[in-house]
Design a protein around this motif. Structure first.
Motif, PDB file in Angstrom:
ATOM      1  N   VAL A 116     -23.700 -25.490  -8.112  1.00 26.45           N
ATOM      2  CA  VAL A 116     -23.256 -25.966  -9.424  1.00 26.45           C
ATOM      3  C   VAL A 116     -22.483 -27.269  -9.234  1.00 26.45           C
ATOM      4  CG1 VAL A 116     -21.148 -24.563  -9.283  1.00 26.45           C
ATOM      5  CG2 VAL A 116     -21.963 -25.336 -11.517  1.00 26.45           C
ATOM      6  N   TYR A 117     -22.592 -28.161 -10.215  1.00 25.13           N
ATOM      7  CA  TYR A 117     -21.774 -29.373 -10.169  1.00 25.13           C
ATOM      8  C   TYR A 117     -21.404 -29.820 -11.584  1.00 25.13           C
ATOM      9  CZ  TYR A 117     -26.092 -32.171 -11.070  1.00 25.13           C
ATOM     10  OH  TYR A 117     -27.249 -32.711 -11.600  1.00 25.13           O
ATOM     11  N   MET A 118     -20.254 -30.484 -11.676  1.00 28.19           N
ATOM     12  CA  MET A 118     -19.903 -31.176 -12.912  1.00 28.19           C
ATOM     13  C   MET A 118     -20.731 -32.451 -12.971  1.00 28.19           C
ATOM     14  SD  MET A 118     -17.548 -29.498 -14.651  1.00 28.19           S
ATOM     15  CE  MET A 118     -16.928 -30.732 -15.814  1.00 28.19           C
ATOM     16  N   VAL A 119     -21.033 -32.906 -14.174  1.00 28.32           N
ATOM     17  CA  VAL A 119     -21.757 -34.170 -14.290  1.00 28.32           C
ATOM     18  C   VAL A 119     -20.825 -35.314 -13.909  1.00 28.32           C
ATOM     19  CG1 VAL A 119     -23.253 -33.264 -16.104  1.00 28.32           C
ATOM     20  CG2 VAL A 119     -21.186 -34.517 -16.740  1.00 28.32           C
ATOM     21  N   ASP A 120     -21.423 -36.455 -13.598  1.00 25.15           N
ATOM     22  CA  ASP A 120     -20.665 -37.647 -13.228  1.00 25.15           C
ATOM     23  C   ASP A 120     -19.609 -37.992 -14.284  1.00 25.15           C
ATOM     24  OD1 ASP A 120     -20.656 -40.908 -13.563  1.00 25.15           O
ATOM     25  OD2 ASP A 120     -20.639 -40.269 -11.475  1.00 25.15           O
ATOM     26  N   GLU A 121     -18.495 -38.554 -13.806  1.00 27.12           N
ATOM     27  CA  GLU A 121     -17.361 -38.841 -14.683  1.00 27.12           C
ATOM     28  C   GLU A 121     -17.714 -39.725 -15.872  1.00 27.12           C
ATOM     29  OE1 GLU A 121     -15.640 -39.007 -10.394  1.00 27.12           O
ATOM     30  OE2 GLU A 121     -17.592 -39.115 -11.395  1.00 27.12           O
ATOM     31  N   GLU A 122     -18.715 -40.592 -15.711  1.00 23.27           N
ATOM     32  CA  GLU A 122     -19.082 -41.536 -16.769  1.00 23.27           C
ATOM     33  C   GLU A 122     -20.321 -41.092 -17.555  1.00 23.27           C
ATOM     34  OE1 GLU A 122     -17.252 -44.201 -17.481  1.00 23.27           O
ATOM     35  OE2 GLU A 122     -15.847 -43.628 -15.895  1.00 23.27           O
ATOM     36  N   PHE A 123     -20.842 -39.902 -17.278  1.00 29.04           N
ATOM     37  CA  PHE A 123     -22.116 -39.489 -17.871  1.00 29.04           C
ATOM     38  C   PHE A 123     -21.955 -39.063 -19.324  1.00 29.04           C
ATOM     39  CE2 PHE A 123     -25.518 -36.473 -18.813  1.00 29.04           C
ATOM     40  CZ  PHE A 123     -26.626 -37.202 -18.419  1.00 29.04           C
ATOM     41  N   ILE A 124     -22.881 -39.553 -20.156  1.00 31.77           N
ATOM     42  CA  ILE A 124     -22.973 -39.128 -21.555  1.00 31.77           C
ATOM     43  C   ILE A 124     -24.444 -38.875 -21.842  1.00 31.77           C
ATOM     44  CG2 ILE A 124     -22.671 -39.798 -23.962  1.00 31.77           C
ATOM     45  CD1 ILE A 124     -20.291 -41.447 -23.148  1.00 31.77           C
ATOM     46  N   GLY A 125     -24.773 -37.639 -22.165  1.00 29.64           N
ATOM     47  CA  GLY A 125     -26.167 -37.252 -22.340  1.00 29.64           C
ATOM     48  C   GLY A 125     -26.917 -38.065 -23.375  1.00 29.64           C
ATOM     49  N   ARG A 126     -26.254 -38.442 -24.443  1.00 28.67           N
ATOM     50  CA  ARG A 126     -26.919 -39.199 -25.513  1.00 28.67           C
ATOM     51  C   ARG A 126     -27.337 -40.593 -25.056  1.00 28.67           C
ATOM     52  NH1 ARG A 126     -26.964 -36.937 -30.410  1.00 28.67           N
ATOM     53  NH2 ARG A 126     -25.599 -35.159 -30.787  1.00 28.67           N
ATOM     54  N   GLN A 127     -26.727 -41.074 -23.995  1.00 29.38           N
ATOM     55  CA  GLN A 127     -27.075 -42.391 -23.463  1.00 29.38           C
ATOM     56  C   GLN A 127     -28.051 -42.305 -22.296  1.00 29.38           C
ATOM     57  OE1 GLN A 127     -23.190 -43.995 -22.496  1.00 29.38           O
ATOM     58  NE2 GLN A 127     -23.031 -44.997 -24.489  1.00 29.38           N
ATOM     59  N   CYS A 128     -28.447 -41.105 -21.926  1.00 28.34           N
ATOM     60  CA  CYS A 128     -29.306 -40.914 -20.755  1.00 28.34           C
ATOM     61  C   CYS A 128     -30.768 -41.118 -21.141  1.00 28.34           C
ATOM     62  CB  CYS A 128     -29.094 -39.512 -20.173  1.00 28.34           C
ATOM     63  SG  CYS A 128     -30.127 -39.136 -18.752  1.00 28.34           S
ATOM     64  N   GLU A 129     -31.331 -42.236 -20.720  1.00 29.01           N
ATOM     65  CA  GLU A 129     -32.711 -42.562 -21.075  1.00 29.01           C
ATOM     66  C   GLU A 129     -33.719 -42.121 -20.018  1.00 29.01           C
ATOM     67  OE1 GLU A 129     -33.524 -43.648 -23.949  1.00 29.01           O
ATOM     68  OE2 GLU A 129     -31.531 -44.143 -24.722  1.00 29.01           O
ATOM     69  N   ASP A 130     -33.262 -41.921 -18.777  1.00 25.81           N
ATOM     70  CA  ASP A 130     -34.210 -41.618 -17.701  1.00 25.81           C
ATOM     71  C   ASP A 130     -34.254 -40.137 -17.336  1.00 25.81           C
ATOM     72  OD1 ASP A 130     -31.758 -41.317 -16.480  1.00 25.81           O
ATOM     73  OD2 ASP A 130     -32.057 -42.894 -14.988  1.00 25.81           O
ATOM     74  N   GLY A 131     -33.432 -39.305 -18.000  1.00 26.60           N
ATOM     75  CA  GLY A 131     -33.451 -37.872 -17.724  1.00 26.60           C
ATOM     76  C   GLY A 131     -32.767 -37.471 -16.432  1.00 26.60           C
ATOM     77  N   ILE A 132     -32.139 -38.422 -15.741  1.00 26.22           N
ATOM     78  CA  ILE A 132     -31.459 -38.135 -14.478  1.00 26.22           C
ATOM     79  C   ILE A 132     -30.008 -37.754 -14.773  1.00 26.22           C
ATOM     80  CG2 ILE A 132     -30.734 -39.022 -12.232  1.00 26.22           C
ATOM     81  CD1 ILE A 132     -33.737 -38.683 -12.487  1.00 26.22           C
ATOM     82  N   VAL A 133     -29.587 -36.605 -14.235  1.00 29.05           N
ATOM     83  CA  VAL A 133     -28.226 -36.117 -14.464  1.00 29.05           C
ATOM     84  C   VAL A 133     -27.490 -36.104 -13.127  1.00 29.05           C
ATOM     85  CG1 VAL A 133     -26.795 -34.286 -15.442  1.00 29.05           C
ATOM     86  CG2 VAL A 133     -29.116 -34.653 -16.318  1.00 29.05           C
ATOM     87  N   PRO A 134     -26.651 -37.104 -12.856  1.00 24.97           N
ATOM     88  CA  PRO A 134     -25.949 -37.209 -11.572  1.00 24.97           C
ATOM     89  C   PRO A 134     -24.697 -36.343 -11.522  1.00 24.97           C
ATOM     90  CG  PRO A 134     -25.402 -39.084 -12.930  1.00 24.97           C
ATOM     91  CD  PRO A 134     -26.396 -38.269 -13.720  1.00 24.97           C
ATOM     92  N   ALA A 135     -24.266 -36.035 -10.304  1.00 25.50           N
ATOM     93  CA  ALA A 135     -23.124 -35.144 -10.098  1.00 25.50           C
ATOM     94  C   ALA A 135     -21.800 -35.903 -10.064  1.00 25.50           C
ATOM     95  CB  ALA A 135     -23.295 -34.360  -8.801  1.00 25.50           C
ATOM     96  N   HIS A 136     -20.747 -35.180 -10.352  1.00 25.67           N
ATOM     97  CA  HIS A 136     -19.374 -35.653 -10.203  1.00 25.67           C
ATOM     98  C   HIS A 136     -19.119 -35.950  -8.725  1.00 25.67           C
ATOM     99  CE1 HIS A 136     -14.948 -35.420 -10.209  1.00 25.67           C
ATOM    100  NE2 HIS A 136     -15.000 -35.595 -11.516  1.00 25.67           N
ATOM    101  N   SER A 137     -18.235 -36.894  -8.449  1.00 26.77           N
ATOM    102  CA  SER A 137     -17.975 -37.295  -7.064  1.00 26.77           C
ATOM    103  C   SER A 137     -17.256 -36.227  -6.246  1.00 26.77           C
ATOM    104  CB  SER A 137     -17.149 -38.583  -7.046  1.00 26.77           C
ATOM    105  OG  SER A 137     -15.921 -38.400  -7.738  1.00 26.77           O
ATOM    106  N   VAL A 138     -16.602 -35.282  -6.918  1.00 26.30           N
ATOM    107  CA  VAL A 138     -15.823 -34.255  -6.203  1.00 26.30           C
ATOM    108  C   VAL A 138     -16.314 -32.848  -6.516  1.00 26.30           C
ATOM    109  CG1 VAL A 138     -13.535 -33.217  -5.910  1.00 26.30           C
ATOM    110  CG2 VAL A 138     -13.760 -35.709  -6.147  1.00 26.30           C
ATOM    111  N   TYR A 139     -16.497 -32.536  -7.783  1.00 25.97           N
ATOM    112  CA  TYR A 139     -16.760 -31.157  -8.188  1.00 25.97           C
ATOM    113  C   TYR A 139     -18.238 -30.812  -8.075  1.00 25.97           C
ATOM    114  CZ  TYR A 139     -12.023 -31.699  -9.879  1.00 25.97           C
ATOM    115  OH  TYR A 139     -10.678 -31.950  -9.956  1.00 25.97           O
ATOM    116  N   ARG A 140     -18.598 -30.352  -6.881  1.00 24.90           N
ATOM    117  CA  ARG A 140     -19.975 -29.971  -6.583  1.00 24.90           C
ATOM    118  C   ARG A 140     -19.937 -28.881  -5.507  1.00 24.90           C
ATOM    119  NH1 ARG A 140     -21.976 -35.602  -3.749  1.00 24.90           N
ATOM    120  NH2 ARG A 140     -21.566 -36.438  -5.836  1.00 24.90           N
ATOM    121  N   ILE A 141     -20.682 -27.833  -5.690  1.00 19.41           N
ATOM    122  CA  ILE A 141     -20.660 -26.697  -4.756  1.00 19.41           C
ATOM    123  C   ILE A 141     -22.093 -26.251  -4.459  1.00 19.41           C
ATOM    124  CG2 ILE A 141     -20.043 -24.262  -4.467  1.00 19.41           C
ATOM    125  CD1 ILE A 141     -17.567 -24.792  -6.171  1.00 19.41           C
ATOM    126  N   ARG A 142     -22.384 -26.090  -3.184  1.00 20.21           N
ATOM    127  CA  ARG A 142     -23.657 -25.508  -2.765  1.00 20.21           C
ATOM    128  C   ARG A 142     -23.367 -24.173  -2.104  1.00 20.21           C
ATOM    129  NH1 ARG A 142     -28.378 -28.182   1.085  1.00 20.21           N
ATOM    130  NH2 ARG A 142     -29.917 -26.490   0.782  1.00 20.21           N
TER     131      ARG A 142
END
Length: 284
Positions: free
Chosen positions: A171-197
């Protein structure tokens, strides 16, 4: 190029010779007085060299400096324009954040095929897939509910296993600057810290259907179509809480706790009020 003692003529002060020079100033002795000028700007405008060979070298140097100056000005203008665009994006971002209202299901759960898992954990980003029908067919799905409060849950199941065996891989939080409504390419990047495998063993203890249920068919464990679903905020909080308990390594447990605290803060969730998981596996 040595200009010292070279004869020059000034349009006002007459003939003289160069007695001193540095990168920005030149001093000329006109006999009765010495004058300092800006170098090399004074040449070509007010001061003329007598030595033609030196004058040509000086001309070439001035042209080179002028070219460098224009290039620097162009670069400054480009940087100024880039700064302006960044300011506009920041203002738009702040406006969206100010007007953003928490959706109760603003989390994403995604189905990772085996070939997608390496990319998801090496690049820490996922693709929301393509639109399958209508006028926008073939275009990337725009994950409009995802915002800075959103997490992406990574899941998978073996092709020879039933859907109820779907496991949580990470699980990961989305990137700090990510806003889904502005996402044109469908790519959802992870937060720089909050990510767990999760490890393979940990995933086996985190069945997806323990937490998720379909509102229309709450007792059924069916994915149907598409590679992602929106997920209830509190359900992801439950998952993060259970991951904390699952982790034995102190550093990994600390990260999971920080992740959980950050997630609850962003989604206005009180840990004390968080219910227990109520997916169909819990009612089986």
């Amino acid at each position: 190029m040595n200009l010292l003692n070279k004869k020059v003529t000034h349009e006002r002060f007459g003939t003289g010779k160069v007695v001193n020079l540095n990168d920005s100033r030149i001093e000329v002795d006109f006999g009765t007085e010495s004058k300092k000028f800006i170098f090399p700007d004074v040449f070509g405008k007010h001061l003329v060299l007598h030595d033609e060979s030196t004058a040509q070298s000086l001309k070439e140097m001035i042209e080179e400096k002028e070219s460098e100056r224009k290039e620097e000005e162009l670069q400054k203008e480009e940087e100024k324009e880039l700064h302006r665009k960044k300011q506009e994006l920041r203002m738009e971002h702040e406006k969206l954040m100010k007007n953003h209202k928490l959706h109760p299901q603003s989390q994403m759960v995604i189905w990772l095929e085996p070939e997608d898992q390496y990319h998801a954990f090496s690049k820490w980003k996922v693709f929301s897939g393509e639109i399958k029908s209508g006028k926008n067919k073939g275009k990337p799905n725009k994950p409009i509910r995802l915002h800075q409060n959103s997490a992406v849950l990574l899941t998978a199941r073996d092709s020879d296993k039933p859907e109820e065996d779907r496991q949580i891989l990470g699980v990961y939080m989305v990137d700090e600057e990510f806003i889904g409504r502005q996402c044109e390419d469908g790519i959802v990047p992870a937060h720089s810290v909050y990510r767990i495998r999760l490890t393979e063993q940990e995933s086996s203890e985190m069945p997806f259907w323990k937490y998720y249920s379909n509102d229309k068919n709450p007792d059924k464990m069916t994915w149907n179509t598409g590679i992602y679903r929106y997920f209830d905020n509190s359900s992801v909080a439950q998952i993060l809480r259970d991951i904390i308990a699952l982790k034995s390594d102190p550093e990994e447990q600390e990260l999971a706790q920080q992740f959980f605290d950050h997630f609850c803060k962003m989604n206005q969730i009180m840990e004390q009020e968080l219910p227990q998981p109520d997916g169909p596996l819990m009612r089986k």
